[in-house]
Motif scaffolding. Structure first.
Motif, PDB file in Angstrom:
ATOM      1  N   PHE A  88       0.815  -1.208   0.000  1.00  0.00           N
ATOM      2  CA  PHE A  88       0.000   0.000   0.000  1.00  0.00           C
ATOM      3  C   PHE A  88       0.854   1.266   0.000  1.00  0.00           C
ATOM      4  O   PHE A  88       2.013   1.255   0.415  1.00  0.00           O
ATOM      5  CB  PHE A  88      -0.892   0.022   1.249  1.00  0.00           C
ATOM      6  N   ASN A  92       0.585   0.666   5.761  1.00  0.00           N
ATOM      7  CA  ASN A  92      -0.404  -0.037   6.579  1.00  0.00           C
ATOM      8  C   ASN A  92       0.204  -1.117   7.463  1.00  0.00           C
ATOM      9  O   ASN A  92      -0.306  -2.222   7.548  1.00  0.00           O
ATOM     10  CB  ASN A  92      -1.501  -0.645   5.698  1.00  0.00           C
ATOM     11  N   PHE A 105       2.628 -11.614  10.759  1.00  0.00           N
ATOM     12  CA  PHE A 105       1.176 -11.398  10.863  1.00  0.00           C
ATOM     13  C   PHE A 105       0.358 -12.239   9.869  1.00  0.00           C
ATOM     14  O   PHE A 105      -0.534 -12.993  10.283  1.00  0.00           O
ATOM     15  CB  PHE A 105       0.898  -9.894  10.724  1.00  0.00           C
TER      16      PHE A 105
ATOM     17  N   GLY B 129      -6.705   1.769   6.812  1.00  0.00           N
ATOM     18  CA  GLY B 129      -5.805   1.041   5.914  1.00  0.00           C
ATOM     19  C   GLY B 129      -5.247  -0.232   6.541  1.00  0.00           C
ATOM     20  O   GLY B 129      -5.057  -1.230   5.860  1.00  0.00           O
ATOM     21  N   VAL B 130      -4.997  -0.177   7.846  1.00  0.00           N
ATOM     22  CA  VAL B 130      -4.433  -1.337   8.533  1.00  0.00           C
ATOM     23  C   VAL B 130      -5.453  -2.479   8.569  1.00  0.00           C
ATOM     24  O   VAL B 130      -5.117  -3.645   8.379  1.00  0.00           O
ATOM     25  CB  VAL B 130      -4.018  -0.945   9.962  1.00  0.00           C
ATOM     26  N   GLU B 132      -7.860  -2.839   6.400  1.00  0.00           N
ATOM     27  CA  GLU B 132      -7.965  -3.315   5.017  1.00  0.00           C
ATOM     28  C   GLU B 132      -6.819  -4.265   4.685  1.00  0.00           C
ATOM     29  O   GLU B 132      -7.016  -5.280   4.014  1.00  0.00           O
ATOM     30  CB  GLU B 132      -7.963  -2.129   4.043  1.00  0.00           C
ATOM     31  N   ALA B 133      -5.620  -3.928   5.183  1.00  0.00           N
ATOM     32  CA  ALA B 133      -4.466  -4.792   4.938  1.00  0.00           C
ATOM     33  C   ALA B 133      -4.722  -6.178   5.521  1.00  0.00           C
ATOM     34  O   ALA B 133      -4.468  -7.196   4.868  1.00  0.00           O
ATOM     35  CB  ALA B 133      -3.208  -4.181   5.537  1.00  0.00           C
ATOM     36  N   ALA B 134      -5.261  -6.217   6.744  1.00  0.00           N
ATOM     37  CA  ALA B 134      -5.551  -7.509   7.378  1.00  0.00           C
ATOM     38  C   ALA B 134      -6.614  -8.273   6.578  1.00  0.00           C
ATOM     39  O   ALA B 134      -6.498  -9.479   6.362  1.00  0.00           O
ATOM     40  CB  ALA B 134      -6.025  -7.294   8.812  1.00  0.00           C
ATOM     41  N   VAL B 148      -5.675  -6.901  15.444  1.00  0.00           N
ATOM     42  CA  VAL B 148      -5.525  -5.527  14.937  1.00  0.00           C
ATOM     43  C   VAL B 148      -6.206  -4.521  15.867  1.00  0.00           C
ATOM     44  O   VAL B 148      -5.553  -3.664  16.457  1.00  0.00           O
ATOM     45  CB  VAL B 148      -6.066  -5.384  13.496  1.00  0.00           C
TER      46      VAL B 148
END
Lengths: 343, 229
Positions: A88, A92, A105, B129-130, B132-134, B148
């Motif tokens: 991204f 992120n 993760f 965004g974090v 969404e990344a997950a 998260v």
């Protein structure tokens, strides 16, 4: 292979329907680095997010290796997502985790054991050039390092596809090139398909082999990068290519204007060379045959994945017939010429 | 009537230090127990509010409405009225309406909704965004919550529970005044009603110290957890 078939995405907004993506048909072969370029709001992000189901098309289908992504949901969609890595613009990353824990993760999500995840993450940190920084937190890293963590994280579950959403747009030029080099080496080492969204033609030129140009939700032009660079058809493509080939276009325009005023009789031409032409002494041969006065205004050469592109602005003064002959000679040598006039 | 002058504040001969110790312990115990329950309940409610906001699902919408109503109503009732209002519930729940245990239900019911709102806000303030990344990695909703939402909003959750706990200490004193024991009870009954200003002063100082201790621990924890700076 990735295939978009008649894909349309319409959002219902207060002002009425917004067509984010319209009738897109696109095929992307395995192992390619496919660039999708367009200004913001062109629909590139929406299109690419359909590949991992973060967006669903209003109509049409998105097929990856004979699997229709649009038909997947629940556990099947989550399994599919693990096969697609994504990086991204703003990285992120989880700030509460170290570099190594961030890379672990996606492995935790995939249900890998802690020790297995740790081993894999160490290996990946090394691959992206972050060995020694494993215990640092994201806030202690530079932008380029953060994106390296992003890339390592995206590769954790051995994806076949890597999506890059403006991954270098927040980085300075030098860091951008380093990250792009890393992506290119990953593409060659791991043979994965990379799809990158960008608004910078520089990114496309540097690592992509194919490009699609998007405007207002549609793909207006697509093909091998060098083809598109050589012969841009659409106005928007020409703008992108011009930005890239002559980064100082505005400066050049000013000088050209001044010269046109100063020497109303001179002829100013823009020459574009492709591939091997850029390495031939075409201009000096032209001068030998047609003795003219020549003034170099601006010039540059850029390396793309498939060859070089050069541009040169010249002012030619002298006998009108000689100039005509010189231009004919250039055309004979298949150099693109464009005579610039005052507007 | 005892001495009414300012000097009475420092007439420590009337202070029963054993009673003081017991009262301090009661206040401390009340605060800790209600803090733990409020933290668990508040995070659960806050999570429920967060997850059901903007949902298309009709059931989720209804749930969000009910939880939001519960939170808004109980957050609005002044604490002193809430205790009285809840007396029958308290006597059913803990079997008595006197003593520290009797204060627990009203303490929890008044502070949990307050904290739930803070929790919801903390989740909303996370960078989308974090999340969404997950999602793009194929995380389940539960994995996103556990890996998260909770860890990434931990500093806000901890500073929220610190603020909540400090107002809980104030509430325990108020509850004490109407029979729940603790330092509030001591300051009111043995201090004010018996004209023993020294007892009131000592109780006040101890409460202030307890507040300082909680604030200090909370700030320290936030600094340790927060890796953003």
């Amino acid at each position: 292979m990735i295939e978009f078939k008649d894909v349309t995405k319409t959002f219902d907004a207060k002002q009425g329907a917004v067509h984010a993506v319209q009738d897109v048909n696109l095929k992307i072969e395995d192992g390619h680095i496919y660039g999708i370029v367009g200004y913001s709001g062109a629909g590139k992000s929406t299109l690419v997010r359909m590949l991992n189901g973060l967006e669903t098309p209003t109509s049409g289908s998105v097929v990856i290796d004979d699997v229709d992504i649009t038909a997947l949901s629940g556990a099947k969609l989550r399994d599919q997502r693990q096969k697609i890595g994504m990086i991204f613009q703003h990285f992120n990353l989880l700030w509460s985790r170290t570099v190594l824990e961030n890379i672990m993760f996606p492995l935790e999500i995939a249900g890998k054991s802690k020790s297995e995840a740790r081993e894999k993450a160490k290996h990946l940190a090394e691959l992206v050039g972050l060995d020694g920084r494993e215990t640092a937190y994201p806030s202690e890293l530079s932008g380029g390092q953060k994106q390296r963590v992003g890339i390592a994280r995206a590769l954790a579950n051995d994806p076949q596809i890597l999506l890059s959403d403006e991954a270098t747009s927040a980085l300075d030029p030098q860091t951008t090139d380093e990250v792009l080099d890393l992506l290119l080496s990953i593409n060659q080492k791991l043979h994965l398909t990379i799809i990158l969204i960008t608004h910078e033609m520089h990114v496309i030129r540097k690592i992509a082999d194919h490009v699609a140009v998007m405007e207002a939700g549609t793909i207006v032009e697509q093909g091998p990068v060098l083809e598109v660079f050589k012969r841009p058809q659409q106005a928007v493509t020409k703008r992108f290519v011009n930005e890239e080939v002559t980064p100082s276009l505005t400066d050049t325009t000013v000088v050209v204007d001044q010269l046109l005023t100063k020497y109303p009789k001179g002829t100013i031409v823009k020459l574009t060379f492709h591939g091997d032409q850029a390495q031939l002494p075409i201009v000096s041969e032209m001068l030998r045959q047609y003795p003219l006065d020549l003034n170099i205004i601006e010039g540059g050469i850029h390396q793309t994945q498939e060859g070089a592109i050069g541009s040169l602005y010249l002012q030619l003064t002298g006998d009108a017939d000689q100039i005509k002959g010189a231009l004919a000679y250039l055309q004979k040598m298949r150099v693109e010429t464009e005579v610039l006039n005052r507007e | 009537m005892n001495s009414q002058g300012l000097g009475s504040y420092f007439d420590f001969s009337n202070v029963d230090w054993n009673n003081m110790l017991t009262a301090t312990w009661e206040t401390f115990w009340l605060t800790i127990v209600s803090m733990i329950v409020v933290a668990v309940l508040g995070i659960a409610l806050g999570l429920l509010l967060y997850e059901t906001t903007n949902s298309e699902n009709l059931l989720a919408k209804a749930l969000n409405w009910i939880v939001a109503l519960f939170v808004n109503v109980f957050r609005s009732i002044p604490f002193i009225i809430l205790i009285v209002l809840l007396l029958p519930v308290t006597s059913k729940l803990v079997g008595t309406i006197i003593g520290p245990r009797a204060a627990l239900p009203s303490l929890i019911i008044s502070a949990a909704p307050f904290y739930a709102r803070m929790v919801e806000l903390a989740f909303h303030e996370l960078d989308h965004g974090v999340i969404e990344a997950a999602e793009s990695m194929g995380a389940t909703r539960w994995q996103i919550i556990r890996k998260v939402l909770l860890p990434e909003s931990m500093p806000a959750l901890v500073s929220g529970i610190t603020v909540t706990t400090i107002s809980l200490i104030g509430y325990t004193a108020m509850a004490g005044a109407i029979g729940a024991g603790g330092l509030g009870n001591l300051a009111y009954q043995d201090g004010f009603q018996s004209n023993n200003n020294a007892i009131t002063l000592v109780a006040t100082v101890i409460i202030v110290l307890i507040v300082f201790v909680f604030q200090f621990i909370g700030d320290l924890a936030v600094r340790r957890i927060d890796k953003r700076a």
